[in-house]
Motif scaffolding. Structure first.
Motif, mmCIF file in Angstrom:
data_model
loop_
_atom_site.group_PDB
_atom_site.id
_atom_site.type_symbol
_atom_site.label_atom_id
_atom_site.label_comp_id
_atom_site.label_asym_id
_atom_site.label_seq_id
_atom_site.Cartn_x
_atom_site.Cartn_y
_atom_site.Cartn_z
ATOM 1 N N THR A 70 -19.656 -15.162 1.539
ATOM 2 C CA THR A 70 -19.897 -15.545 0.301
ATOM 3 C C THR A 70 -21.075 -15.553 -0.303
ATOM 4 O O THR A 70 -21.308 -15.275 -1.595
ATOM 5 C CB THR A 70 -19.526 -17.299 0.546
ATOM 6 O OG1 THR A 70 -18.227 -17.483 1.003
ATOM 7 C CG2 THR A 70 -19.759 -18.004 -0.488
ATOM 8 N N GLY A 71 -21.963 -15.156 0.553
ATOM 9 C CA GLY A 71 -23.485 -15.048 0.114
ATOM 10 C C GLY A 71 -23.453 -13.496 -0.670
ATOM 11 O O GLY A 71 -24.432 -13.197 -1.392
ATOM 12 N N GLU A 72 -22.554 -12.526 -0.280
ATOM 13 C CA GLU A 72 -22.400 -11.305 -0.768
ATOM 14 C C GLU A 72 -21.737 -11.335 -2.084
ATOM 15 O O GLU A 72 -22.165 -10.567 -3.198
ATOM 16 C CB GLU A 72 -21.829 -10.376 0.099
ATOM 17 C CG GLU A 72 -22.507 -10.033 1.408
ATOM 18 C CD GLU A 72 -21.757 -9.251 2.676
ATOM 19 O OE1 GLU A 72 -20.494 -9.013 2.431
ATOM 20 O OE2 GLU A 72 -22.450 -9.117 3.711
ATOM 21 N N VAL A 73 -20.712 -12.216 -2.231
ATOM 22 C CA VAL A 73 -19.871 -12.179 -3.367
ATOM 23 C C VAL A 73 -20.984 -13.336 -4.567
ATOM 24 O O VAL A 73 -20.721 -12.594 -5.637
ATOM 25 C CB VAL A 73 -18.617 -13.259 -3.229
ATOM 26 C CG1 VAL A 73 -17.966 -13.524 -4.710
ATOM 27 C CG2 VAL A 73 -17.676 -12.426 -2.612
ATOM 28 N N PHE A 74 -21.483 -14.131 -4.048
ATOM 29 C CA PHE A 74 -22.430 -14.973 -4.700
ATOM 30 C C PHE A 74 -23.982 -14.609 -4.453
ATOM 31 O O PHE A 74 -24.313 -15.292 -3.781
ATOM 32 C CB PHE A 74 -22.101 -16.198 -4.673
ATOM 33 C CG PHE A 74 -20.934 -16.683 -5.221
ATOM 34 C CD1 PHE A 74 -20.570 -16.977 -6.554
ATOM 35 C CD2 PHE A 74 -19.849 -16.839 -4.534
ATOM 36 C CE1 PHE A 74 -19.391 -17.334 -7.020
ATOM 37 C CE2 PHE A 74 -18.624 -17.125 -4.781
ATOM 38 C CZ PHE A 74 -17.981 -17.446 -6.175
ATOM 39 N N ARG A 75 -24.500 -13.483 -4.905
ATOM 40 C CA ARG A 75 -25.962 -13.188 -4.617
ATOM 41 C C ARG A 75 -26.995 -14.280 -5.232
ATOM 42 O O ARG A 75 -26.638 -14.678 -6.262
ATOM 43 C CB ARG A 75 -26.237 -11.624 -5.145
ATOM 44 C CG ARG A 75 -25.334 -10.818 -4.301
ATOM 45 C CD ARG A 75 -25.979 -9.616 -4.935
ATOM 46 N NE ARG A 75 -25.981 -9.008 -6.175
ATOM 47 C CZ ARG A 75 -24.922 -8.542 -6.936
ATOM 48 N NH1 ARG A 75 -23.604 -8.382 -6.182
ATOM 49 N NH2 ARG A 75 -24.991 -8.648 -8.112
ATOM 50 N N LEU A 128 -22.705 -12.951 -9.900
ATOM 51 C CA LEU A 128 -21.192 -12.859 -9.042
ATOM 52 C C LEU A 128 -20.976 -11.445 -9.272
ATOM 53 O O LEU A 128 -20.931 -10.743 -10.235
ATOM 54 C CB LEU A 128 -20.550 -13.752 -10.044
ATOM 55 C CG LEU A 128 -18.919 -13.312 -9.612
ATOM 56 C CD1 LEU A 128 -18.545 -13.941 -8.310
ATOM 57 C CD2 LEU A 128 -17.995 -14.225 -10.739
ATOM 58 N N ASP A 129 -20.540 -10.880 -7.922
ATOM 59 C CA ASP A 129 -20.053 -9.623 -7.652
ATOM 60 C C ASP A 129 -18.651 -9.507 -7.890
ATOM 61 O O ASP A 129 -17.846 -9.849 -6.967
ATOM 62 C CB ASP A 129 -20.507 -9.197 -6.323
ATOM 63 C CG ASP A 129 -20.146 -7.713 -6.113
ATOM 64 O OD1 ASP A 129 -19.149 -7.254 -6.568
ATOM 65 O OD2 ASP A 129 -20.955 -6.977 -5.215
ATOM 66 N N GLU A 130 -18.364 -9.236 -9.125
ATOM 67 C CA GLU A 130 -16.901 -9.586 -9.446
ATOM 68 C C GLU A 130 -15.887 -8.373 -8.718
ATOM 69 O O GLU A 130 -14.714 -8.766 -8.523
ATOM 70 C CB GLU A 130 -16.792 -9.314 -10.954
ATOM 71 C CG GLU A 130 -17.309 -10.378 -11.892
ATOM 72 C CD GLU A 130 -17.008 -10.282 -13.289
ATOM 73 O OE1 GLU A 130 -15.833 -10.434 -13.621
ATOM 74 O OE2 GLU A 130 -18.071 -10.157 -14.172
ATOM 75 N N ALA A 131 -16.320 -7.274 -8.646
ATOM 76 C CA ALA A 131 -15.617 -6.317 -7.860
ATOM 77 C C ALA A 131 -15.293 -6.761 -6.401
ATOM 78 O O ALA A 131 -14.304 -6.750 -5.953
ATOM 79 C CB ALA A 131 -16.163 -4.958 -7.757
ATOM 80 N N LEU A 132 -16.491 -7.291 -5.785
ATOM 81 C CA LEU A 132 -16.228 -7.965 -4.459
ATOM 82 C C LEU A 132 -15.312 -9.081 -4.435
ATOM 83 O O LEU A 132 -14.331 -9.444 -3.538
ATOM 84 C CB LEU A 132 -17.527 -8.109 -3.709
ATOM 85 C CG LEU A 132 -17.584 -8.587 -2.199
ATOM 86 C CD1 LEU A 132 -16.767 -7.586 -1.304
ATOM 87 C CD2 LEU A 132 -19.082 -8.617 -1.791
ATOM 88 N N ALA A 133 -15.513 -9.839 -5.217
ATOM 89 C CA ALA A 133 -14.597 -11.131 -5.442
ATOM 90 C C ALA A 133 -13.423 -10.771 -5.751
ATOM 91 O O ALA A 133 -12.269 -11.313 -5.062
ATOM 92 C CB ALA A 133 -15.098 -12.024 -6.732
ATOM 93 N N ALA A 134 -12.891 -9.576 -6.469
ATOM 94 C CA ALA A 134 -11.578 -9.392 -6.681
ATOM 95 C C ALA A 134 -10.980 -8.976 -5.473
ATOM 96 O O ALA A 134 -9.536 -8.776 -5.268
ATOM 97 C CB ALA A 134 -11.513 -8.431 -7.638
ATOM 98 N N ARG A 135 -11.688 -8.415 -4.244
ATOM 99 C CA ARG A 135 -11.126 -7.984 -3.063
ATOM 100 C C ARG A 135 -10.633 -9.227 -2.128
ATOM 101 O O ARG A 135 -10.172 -9.042 -0.943
ATOM 102 C CB ARG A 135 -12.038 -7.131 -2.331
ATOM 103 C CG ARG A 135 -12.120 -5.637 -3.252
ATOM 104 C CD ARG A 135 -13.205 -4.970 -2.841
ATOM 105 N NE ARG A 135 -13.708 -4.994 -1.527
ATOM 106 C CZ ARG A 135 -14.896 -4.507 -1.216
ATOM 107 N NH1 ARG A 135 -15.655 -3.825 -1.883
ATOM 108 N NH2 ARG A 135 -15.222 -4.464 0.292
ATOM 109 N N HIS A 136 -10.849 -10.378 -2.788
ATOM 110 C CA HIS A 136 -10.637 -11.266 -1.715
ATOM 111 C C HIS A 136 -10.053 -12.523 -2.653
ATOM 112 O O HIS A 136 -10.606 -13.580 -3.205
ATOM 113 C CB HIS A 136 -11.821 -12.131 -1.075
ATOM 114 C CG HIS A 136 -12.762 -11.220 -0.398
ATOM 115 N ND1 HIS A 136 -12.329 -10.665 0.738
ATOM 116 C CD2 HIS A 136 -13.667 -10.348 -0.634
ATOM 117 C CE1 HIS A 136 -13.185 -9.819 1.326
ATOM 118 N NE2 HIS A 136 -14.163 -9.477 0.580
#
Length: 398
Positions: free
Chosen positions: A343-348, A370-378
């Protein structure tokens, strides 16, 4: 400056989060948390189908006017879905305004009233020895205040006692409950924890709306020898007048409000000084704008803040709370149960936790990206909060 895009991002890096991202014509972006645990997609639809079309072309600096537009303009006011959606817009606008000013958000809220924000963590165990180990673990992590929840002999699954995230499932987990067993057991738990950790450690407890006013009054009185920091959500507060009975019976401090989404839910509780802490979250109360007003209202009656901060408030919502915590004079304590590493990686985020205290950081805006690319993988996973049944099978407050 105008808003040119309103985008809703749903991601599940361990649990579901709903985030609104606003973008202006000069490239500034703002984030708002719209997570409503167990009903996330209802807020997504509210935002995408009903709110986002209204936002494009608006001046992002007109925060108060936009809040009133979304609250009064819909006619159908309040409710958790509506207020989570409004909160996301309001928080994102504050994020943009603070970025445009080149300041961390708390500076626009009056500047810092303190240097750091005291937090409390969660300790739980199926048995008292397991609870003791959990308290030690929280203390080793630096917490200087701890909420204690424990299993009850004879019950299989009880609120606040779980291994990992138990909320991702196709149907709600069913927990069981026996109020009399709880009322007999809990004072012995406080006695044991006090004997082990001494009188100075602030101990909190959440009854989670499961008691009648008479039962809550009894529990508050029975806990008085152990000096709890507070008893939280001791009875359902839809009937605000019920707290008169609890207040008259005990000097145990009372906290309530995590399920509230309007100042009207608090009016009697505050004006009659029936509680000691207001517990609402930025995410569920309509945003920073109304929560700051609530805190100022509570301050008139010597009532302090204790913003709701569970795992299902995203780092965006937590950061917004921390900026308020740092700024308002009547801050009390901040709940902080942390988030997963993913979660901390998705929301730096710029906020930090050290020595039992939090700080929102000095980045302009909220300090969350927000890391949108990483968020999309989850992607989203269907999930529910548990339900609670008495021993005879009837549904009870969870």
């Amino acid at each position: 400056m105008k808003i040119v895009e309103a985008k809703v991002v749903v991601t599940s890096p361990g649990r579901n989060f709903v985030t609104l991202k606003l973008t202006t014509d000069d490239g500034l972006t703002g984030l708002g948390d719209a997570t409503l645990n167990g009903r996330e997609l209802a807020v997504v639809s509210y935002l995408e189908d009903h709110v986002a079309p209204l936002l494009t072309g608006l001046d992002p600096h007109r925060i108060e006017d936009t809040w009133q537009y979304l609250y009064r303009g819909a006619y159908w006011r309040r409710g958790p879905v509506t207020m989570a959606a409004v909160a996301a817009v309001d928080t994102a606008l504050w994020d943009i305004k603070a970025k445009a000013a080149g300041m961390p958000l708390y500076q626009l809220l009056g500047g810092a009233s303190r240097d750091r924000i005291r937090a409390y963590g969660h300790a739980n165990g199926a048995t008292v020895p397991e609870l003791m180990d959990s308290v030690r673990a929280r203390l080793e992590e630096g917490y200087q205040a701890v909420r204690i929840q424990t299993g009850i002999p004879g019950l299989k699954a009880v609120y606040g006692v779980h291994a990992g995230v138990a909320h991702q499932q196709q149907r709600p987990l069913v927990e069981d409950w026996d109020t009399e067993a709880y009322l007999r057991h809990l004072p012995t738990v406080f006695e044991a924890v006090r004997e082990e950790f001494g009188p100075e450690l602030p101990l909190l407890h959440d009854a989670h709306h499961r008691l009648t006013p008479t039962q809550a009054a009894r529990l508050g009185r029975d806990l008085e020898p152990y000096r709890p920091f507070w008893l939280e959500d001791c009875t359902p507060a839809e009937n605000q007048e019920a707290f008169r009975q609890v207040r008259a019976a005990t000097t145990t401090p009372l906290a309530v409000g995590e399920v509230f989404n309007s100042v009207h839910d608090y009016q009697t509780l505050i004006t009659e000084r029936l509680i000691d802490y207001v517990r609402s979250a930025v995410t569920h109360f309509g945003g920073i704008t109304p929560l700051k007003k609530l805190f100022d209202f509570a301050a008139l009656y010597q009532i302090r803040t204790a913003t709701h901060g569970p795992e299902d408030i995203s780092p965006v919502g937590l950061a917004a709370a921390l900026h308020l915590d740092l700024a308002v004079h009547n801050f009390g304590i901040q709940e902080y149960s942390g988030h997963t590493t993913l979660t901390g990686e998705v929301f730096r985020h710029a906020y930090t936790f050290a020595d039992g205290h939090l700080h929102p950081g000095e980045q302009p805006g909220l300090g969350v990206e927000l890391d949108e690319a990483l968020a999309a993988r989850h992607p989203y996973e269907q999930a529910y909060l548990p339900v609670n049944r008495l021993q005879d099978g009837s549904l009870h407050d969870w």
